[in-house]
Design an enzyme around this catalytic site. Structure first.
Site, PDB file in Angstrom:
ATOM      1  N   GLU A 235       0.821  -1.208   0.000  1.00 34.79           N
ATOM      2  CA  GLU A 235       0.000   0.000   0.000  1.00 34.79           C
ATOM      3  C   GLU A 235       0.855   1.258   0.000  1.00 34.79           C
ATOM      4  OE1 GLU A 235      -2.659  -3.224   1.529  1.00 34.79           O
ATOM      5  OE2 GLU A 235      -0.587  -2.613   1.902  1.00 34.79           O
ATOM      6  N   ASP A 284     -22.393  -0.077  13.391  1.00 36.55           N
ATOM      7  CA  ASP A 284     -21.598  -0.482  12.237  1.00 36.55           C
ATOM      8  C   ASP A 284     -22.194   0.026  10.935  1.00 36.55           C
ATOM      9  OD1 ASP A 284     -19.516  -2.009  10.815  1.00 36.55           O
ATOM     10  OD2 ASP A 284     -19.420  -3.141  12.681  1.00 36.55           O
TER      11      ASP A 284
END
Length: 503
Positions: A235, A284
């Protein structure tokens, strides 16, 4: 201007997209309620400078619009993100060039890769203050309690860095962590994520897993961490590709990991395989409280470093619109060229924010043979890891505007026979937070073929769709002002006509 969180906040302030809040605010419920209202109205980023119980300011809603996400990617227009996606597609699945232009494009991308290699910062800003051992106190960080039923305070926008115990290749992910004590946190992650693989390998080797959590980084690095990458690609390299030059990394003080040198906070610790604690319930992304997990991995932090006068950057999940939904819209454009390379027949695809940015996908194809739509849906599910959790895939013809809900609903209702055109794939690995499934972590997927049918999909003749006479349409366009209608947009729909707001 420096490429870090502070530089981006400065950019937002110069563009009138940041509001400083000097009034005393509470990190328990109050900040998230204010930020939610800003998100729903497309309002500015917020910097709370007077947070109850903390010496640190809190930045939230930093990437709360697609416009600001685009700026974070060093671009001005969302359309530019597809150009970045084309570059990433070449690296994601490189192929031998067949034409000179393809060779030139590959050469340009490889040159960009060389420029994107990370650099080492020997005197990193993130280590201006170092706190070790018993002096570590995570409660001083102004983590938010977002919803009244949350089990505790959460850290939601930190980059968790781990390393494969065998290959030593790092993985960078964004996971929710819940505060457990002054030096411990639990982590909520999916079994398919890179860090979970690293923990399994560490367990097999009888080792602890080193963990670092970088908080308050350049938003561009967060976007790179959220991009789907081949397992063996870093990344950090992609963050350099996004930014046009390599990012600066710093070696941690107590673990064998590297972190962004300009991070506001860095938490260093370890996970002992098998050591767990109860995580949740917590609000969530599905719009519900996630269930408690009695076996969440426990991270023990032994070192905290931070910049002088650090800024705590955070966000939170929930029913859209939320910041993660805005990030997903931008990533949608980056994914498109990668997806086209994996599944060439796909013309375009769209992940509606209202469908949690990944639970439903609409894809358009240039249909050329019977069963083509079903093949495209199956290919989509396997193209990228995160698409394996997409519950519904709707396939339409290339003429349909997939971002126009009216056009998609028309295609479904006018082109679909449920018995023939809907297919179900049962018993797939699934998101454990999806309460609609009968069993946690195991669910079904639905494909809907909303394309025009061809033989032998149907024996019936399919008549032509209704379209305006092109010459008359051109005439009306030219004479629109002459009709005295120049104050109205041609083709504008009155939402009151349908009894609901279509915007």
């Amino acid at each position: 201007m420096p490429r870090d969180l502070r530089g981006f906040i400065q950019q937002l302030e110069q563009r009138g997209k940041l509001r400083r809040i000097k009034a005393l605010v509470d990190p328990e419920l109050e900040i998230s309620e204010i930020a939610t209202r800003m998100l729903q109205s497309g309002g500015p980023a917020l910097l709370f400078e007077n947070v109850k119980g903390s010496d640190y300011p809190v930045a939230v809603n930093v990437m709360g619009t697609v416009e600001r996400v685009t700026w974070a990617m060093n671009m001005e227009q969302p359309e530019e993100l597809e150009d970045l996606g084309k570059k990433l597609a070449i690296l994601y699945q490189p192929r031998p060039p067949k034409k000179i232009k393809q060779a030139i494009d590959l050469g340009k991308v490889l040159f960009d890769v060389v420029k994107a290699k990370p650099d080492r910062d020997l005197f990193p800003a993130c280590q201006q203050i170092v706190i070790k051992g018993d002096d570590v106190d995570l409660t001083k960080i102004p983590m938010l309690q977002v919803y009244p039923g949350d089990a505790g305070k959460v850290l939601t926008l930190g980059l968790m860095i781990t390393k494969d115990p065998e290959t030593k290749i790092p993985n960078v992910g964004v996971y929710r962590l819940q505060l457990q004590s002054n030096n411990t946190m639990t982590v909520q992650w999916l079994s398919v994520r890179g860090s979970t693989r690293h923990l399994r390998k560490a367990a097999e080797r009888g080792e602890k897993l080193d963990v670092a959590v970088a908080v308050g980084v350049d938003p561009l690095v967060i976007m790179a961490a959220a991009t789907p990458l081949p397992i063996d690609m870093s990344e950090w390299l992609f963050a350099g590709l996004y930014g046009g030059k390599g990012i600066n990394l710093a070696k941690c003080k107590t673990v064998d990991l590297e972190v962004p040198a300009d991070a506001e906070f860095v938490l260093e610790g370890t996970i002992t395989p098998g050591e767990t604690a109860t995580d949740g319930p917590a609000g969530d992304h599905m719009g519900y409280y996630g269930p408690s997990n009695d076996n969440a991995p426990l991270i023990r932090f032994n070192c905290v470093t931070h910049r002088k006068n650090p800024i705590y950057m955070t966000t939170f999940s929930g029913r859209p619109p939320k910041e993660d939904a805005m990030m997903a819209i931008a990533l949608n454009r980056i994914y498109t060229p990668i997806l086209r390379q994996q599944v060439p027949e796909i013309i375009d695809f769209f992940l509606p924010m209202e469908a949690l940015s990944y639970k439903a996908a609409v894809i358009s194809i240039d249909k050329s043979y019977p069963g083509h739509a079903r093949r495209a849906a199956l290919a989509f599910w396997s193209a990228l890891p995160q698409f394996s959790y997409t519950k519904f895939v709707i396939v339409v013809d290339k003429e349909i505007n997939i971002r126009d809900a009216r056009a998609v609903v028309w295609a479904i209702t006018s082109k679909v026979d449920p018995v023939r055109d809907v297919f179900i794939l049962p018993d797939n690995p699934f998101d454990g937070l999806d309460f609609a499934t009968e069993k946690a972590g195991l669910g079904s997927k639905m494909g809907i073929d909303a394309t025009t049918k061809v033989y032998p999909e149907t024996d019936r003749h399919w008549n032509d769709e209704l379209t305006a006479d092109p010459d008359t349409a051109d005439l009306v366009s030219r004479r629109w002002a002459e009709y005295g209608l120049d104050d109205l947009q041609m083709g504008e729909v009155d939402p009151n006509l349908f009894g609901y707001d279509m915007k």
